[in-house]
Scaffold this active site. Structure first.
Site, PDB file in Angstrom:
ATOM      1  N   TYR A  20      25.875  40.206  33.879  1.00 33.86           N
ATOM      2  CA  TYR A  20      26.700  40.770  33.833  1.00 33.86           C
ATOM      3  C   TYR A  20      27.248  42.156  33.336  1.00 33.86           C
ATOM      4  O   TYR A  20      28.373  42.608  33.031  1.00 33.86           O
ATOM      5  CB  TYR A  20      28.062  39.773  33.498  1.00 33.86           C
ATOM      6  CG  TYR A  20      28.372  38.208  34.827  1.00 33.86           C
ATOM      7  CD1 TYR A  20      28.656  38.704  35.485  1.00 33.86           C
ATOM      8  CD2 TYR A  20      28.069  37.138  34.175  1.00 33.86           C
ATOM      9  CE1 TYR A  20      29.649  37.214  36.291  1.00 33.86           C
ATOM     10  CE2 TYR A  20      27.954  36.293  34.940  1.00 33.86           C
ATOM     11  CZ  TYR A  20      28.911  36.311  36.397  1.00 33.86           C
ATOM     12  OH  TYR A  20      28.753  35.003  36.756  1.00 33.86           O
ATOM     13  N   HIS A  25      33.863  44.855  34.780  1.00 29.68           N
ATOM     14  CA  HIS A  25      34.891  43.604  34.628  1.00 29.68           C
ATOM     15  C   HIS A  25      34.351  43.589  32.832  1.00 29.68           C
ATOM     16  O   HIS A  25      35.661  42.858  32.132  1.00 29.68           O
ATOM     17  CB  HIS A  25      34.748  42.056  34.747  1.00 29.68           C
ATOM     18  CG  HIS A  25      35.284  41.200  35.237  1.00 29.68           C
ATOM     19  ND1 HIS A  25      37.284  42.083  35.248  1.00 29.68           N
ATOM     20  CD2 HIS A  25      36.001  39.649  35.386  1.00 29.68           C
ATOM     21  CE1 HIS A  25      38.168  40.631  35.225  1.00 29.68           C
ATOM     22  NE2 HIS A  25      38.014  39.526  35.716  1.00 29.68           N
ATOM     23  N   ASN A  69      37.746  33.712  32.755  1.00 31.18           N
ATOM     24  CA  ASN A  69      38.922  32.575  32.999  1.00 31.18           C
ATOM     25  C   ASN A  69      39.339  31.485  32.438  1.00 31.18           C
ATOM     26  O   ASN A  69      40.130  31.323  32.751  1.00 31.18           O
ATOM     27  CB  ASN A  69      38.454  32.030  35.096  1.00 31.18           C
ATOM     28  CG  ASN A  69      38.914  32.750  35.783  1.00 31.18           C
ATOM     29  OD1 ASN A  69      38.244  34.147  35.455  1.00 31.18           O
ATOM     30  ND2 ASN A  69      38.229  32.251  37.214  1.00 31.18           N
ATOM     31  N   ASP A  94      39.756  45.447  31.282  1.00 32.46           N
ATOM     32  CA  ASP A  94      39.085  46.361  32.133  1.00 32.46           C
ATOM     33  C   ASP A  94      41.021  45.781  32.607  1.00 32.46           C
ATOM     34  O   ASP A  94      41.724  45.652  33.262  1.00 32.46           O
ATOM     35  CB  ASP A  94      38.557  45.769  33.015  1.00 32.46           C
ATOM     36  CG  ASP A  94      38.162  44.462  33.772  1.00 32.46           C
ATOM     37  OD1 ASP A  94      38.320  43.755  32.897  1.00 32.46           O
ATOM     38  OD2 ASP A  94      38.610  44.264  34.808  1.00 32.46           O
ATOM     39  N   ASN A 115      42.976  37.414  35.421  1.00 29.76           N
ATOM     40  CA  ASN A 115      42.634  35.936  34.445  1.00 29.76           C
ATOM     41  C   ASN A 115      42.167  35.669  33.335  1.00 29.76           C
ATOM     42  O   ASN A 115      42.394  35.128  32.772  1.00 29.76           O
ATOM     43  CB  ASN A 115      41.122  35.388  35.754  1.00 29.76           C
ATOM     44  CG  ASN A 115      41.605  35.274  37.396  1.00 29.76           C
ATOM     45  OD1 ASN A 115      43.051  35.160  37.883  1.00 29.76           O
ATOM     46  ND2 ASN A 115      40.549  35.588  37.805  1.00 29.76           N
TER      47      ASN A 115
END
Length: 194
Positions: A20, A25, A69, A94, A115
């Site tokens: 990631y 994000h 989340n 972001d 989220n």
């Protein structure tokens, strides 16, 4: 204009793991990594705070390892333990509603469908914390959002985002002093005005 309390907790939002690391994000992580470099501190995993943390004098830096989340769990654990108030928390994330390179520093407000923010508001039971919103632009289609935030920025976007991160570090002394109005003057300029 009186200063707000200085921040005691800076939280960068993102998803943990190498897969990631370069995604849009993860801009919050990118900022906290740069700030840690600037302050010459190292972030280390801390199980009880569900993330990697570092300390600089009275200031804590946090990158939750809970996945986006569930970001609130890490924020709440550290804030509770060190008795840090929502006004003393700055969440760096972001933002789809801002163009790449645009930055907004604001207190309170909604979560804009983010989220990570949504979970933090739920865990803290208040939206009244500070946010440093780093623009990533919008894919145009709502159905494309997840796919979009979980990809790396395009080359020209990356250049704008890198410049925005540089500007955030320029404004860091004002942020650190709790002089958010002065920080906003540094941050809230469009790329074209520079």
């Amino acid at each position: 204009h009186f200063n707000m309390p200085s921040p005691r907790l800076i939280v960068g939002l993102g998803n943990p793991g190498a897969g990631y690391a370069d995604h849009r994000h993860n801009l919050g992580f990118w900022f906290v990594d740069r700030l840690a470099d600037e302050l010459k501190i190292t972030l280390a995993p801390q199980g009880k705070f569900h993330g990697s943390i570092g300390r600089y004098r009275e200031l804590w830096l946090l990158e939750p390892s809970t996945y986006m989340n569930s970001s609130g769990r890490a924020v709440l654990a550290l804030a509770n333990f060190y008795k840090i108030l929502p006004d003393e928390i700055l969440i760096v994330h972001d933002d789809l509603d801002l163009q790449p390179g645009d930055i907004r520093l604001k207190h309170g407000g909604g979560h804009g469908g983010h989220n990570g923010l949504k979970d933090i508001q739920a865990c803290l039971s208040t939206p009244d914390f500070w946010r440093l919103r780093l623009g990533i632009g919008h894919p145009g289609e709502r159905s494309e959002v997840i796919n979009y935030v979980l990809k790396a920025p395009r080359k020209e976007e990356q250049a704008l985002i890198d410049r925005a991160l540089d500007r955030c570090l320029l404004a860091w002394p004002q942020i650190a002093a709790g002089d958010y109005a002065a920080a906003q003057r540094v941050l809230h300029v469009r790329e074209t005005e520079k």
